[in-house]
Design a protein around this motif. Structure first.
Motif, short mmCIF file in Angstrom:
data_model
loop_
_atom_site.label_atom_id
_atom_site.label_comp_id
_atom_site.label_asym_id
_atom_site.label_seq_id
_atom_site.Cartn_x
_atom_site.Cartn_y
_atom_site.Cartn_z
N LEU A 37 0.81 -1.16 -0.05
CA LEU A 37 0.05 0.03 0.01
C LEU A 37 0.81 1.12 0.02
O LEU A 37 0.53 2.23 -0.77
CB LEU A 37 -0.91 -0.08 1.28
CG LEU A 37 -1.85 1.31 1.49
CD1 LEU A 37 -2.88 1.65 0.22
CD2 LEU A 37 -2.53 1.50 2.80
N TYR A 38 2.03 1.29 0.91
CA TYR A 38 2.70 2.34 0.96
C TYR A 38 3.54 2.66 -0.33
O TYR A 38 3.54 3.83 -0.89
CB TYR A 38 3.67 2.28 2.12
CG TYR A 38 3.36 2.86 3.38
CD1 TYR A 38 1.85 2.49 3.68
CD2 TYR A 38 3.92 3.61 4.29
CE1 TYR A 38 1.31 3.07 5.01
CE2 TYR A 38 3.58 4.08 5.61
CZ TYR A 38 2.03 3.58 5.80
OH TYR A 38 1.58 4.12 7.07
N GLN A 40 2.60 1.68 -3.42
CA GLN A 40 1.53 2.32 -4.49
C GLN A 40 1.33 3.84 -4.26
O GLN A 40 1.21 4.63 -4.95
CB GLN A 40 0.20 1.50 -4.47
CG GLN A 40 0.34 0.25 -5.20
CD GLN A 40 0.72 0.27 -6.48
OE1 GLN A 40 0.05 1.17 -7.21
NE2 GLN A 40 1.70 -0.39 -6.83
N ILE A 41 1.32 4.15 -2.92
CA ILE A 41 1.11 5.77 -2.56
C ILE A 41 1.99 6.44 -3.03
O ILE A 41 1.98 7.63 -3.72
CB ILE A 41 0.70 5.99 -1.10
CG1 ILE A 41 -0.53 5.28 -0.63
CG2 ILE A 41 0.89 7.44 -0.72
CD1 ILE A 41 -0.52 5.21 0.83
N VAL A 42 3.38 6.02 -3.01
CA VAL A 42 4.58 6.73 -3.45
C VAL A 42 4.36 6.79 -4.95
O VAL A 42 4.57 7.98 -5.52
CB VAL A 42 5.78 6.17 -2.91
CG1 VAL A 42 7.15 6.56 -3.49
CG2 VAL A 42 5.90 6.31 -1.21
N GLN A 44 2.07 6.34 -7.05
CA GLN A 44 1.18 6.92 -7.68
C GLN A 44 0.98 8.49 -7.33
O GLN A 44 0.10 8.95 -7.59
CB GLN A 44 -0.31 6.24 -7.58
CG GLN A 44 -0.41 5.08 -8.33
CD GLN A 44 -1.72 4.20 -8.15
OE1 GLN A 44 -2.54 4.92 -7.99
NE2 GLN A 44 -1.64 2.94 -8.34
N ARG A 45 1.86 8.49 -6.18
CA ARG A 45 1.63 10.17 -5.72
C ARG A 45 0.43 10.46 -4.99
O ARG A 45 -0.08 11.53 -5.16
CB ARG A 45 2.39 11.13 -6.60
CG ARG A 45 3.70 10.86 -6.81
CD ARG A 45 4.30 11.89 -8.05
NE ARG A 45 4.30 13.45 -7.42
CZ ARG A 45 5.04 14.04 -6.48
NH1 ARG A 45 5.87 13.04 -5.74
NH2 ARG A 45 4.73 15.07 -6.00
N GLY A 46 -0.37 9.40 -4.76
CA GLY A 46 -1.81 9.99 -3.85
C GLY A 46 -2.04 8.40 -3.22
O GLY A 46 -1.44 7.35 -3.61
N ILE A 47 -3.20 8.53 -3.14
CA ILE A 47 -3.92 7.12 -2.47
C ILE A 47 -4.48 6.35 -3.62
O ILE A 47 -5.02 6.72 -4.89
CB ILE A 47 -5.19 7.50 -1.75
CG1 ILE A 47 -4.98 8.33 -0.54
CG2 ILE A 47 -6.17 6.33 -1.41
CD1 ILE A 47 -5.94 8.76 0.36
N PRO A 48 -4.03 4.84 -3.89
CA PRO A 48 -4.13 4.26 -5.06
C PRO A 48 -5.45 3.58 -5.25
O PRO A 48 -5.92 2.84 -6.02
CB PRO A 48 -3.33 3.29 -4.90
CG PRO A 48 -3.16 2.75 -3.46
CD PRO A 48 -3.70 4.11 -2.65
#
Length: 101
Positions: A37-38, A40-42, A44-48
């Motif tokens: 999860l973390y 993907q956040i990095v 996508q530069r946001g919540i995935p």
């Protein structure tokens, strides 16, 4: 081993148990899932995933009073009488567009 830091969160016990049961079936540890999860956040530069309030919500028939249910059924009857009928596939597609899957 890379430098790691703990992440602490308080969540509902039943939710935790249900989620960890699914993760176990997938062969993924809770720590690995949080790492994914973390990551993907990095990346996508946001919540995935979408985080938003629904503008409307389907109503469960069981939550309606007898009068409200009767009113909704009469709306359906009037729509049929006016020739505004849709197939089950059309209704499914409409709900998919409106509320997602």
């Amino acid at each position: 081993m890379s430098n790691t830091s703990p992440v602490y969160a308080r969540i509902d016990s039943a939710l935790k148990e249900d989620a960890e049961g699914i993760l176990a079936q997938l062969g993924i540890s809770p720590s690995s899932m949080i790492q994914m999860l973390y990551s993907q956040i990095v990346m996508q530069r946001g919540i995935p995933f979408d985080v938003k309030l629904s503008t409307a919500k389907p109503v469960a028939a069981g939550s309606l009073t007898r009068e409200e249910l009767d009113a909704e059924l009469w709306k359906g009857i009037r729509s049929l009488e006016a020739g505004r009928a849709r197939s089950a596939d059309e209704v499914d597609a409409m709900f998919e567009r409106k509320y997602g899957g």
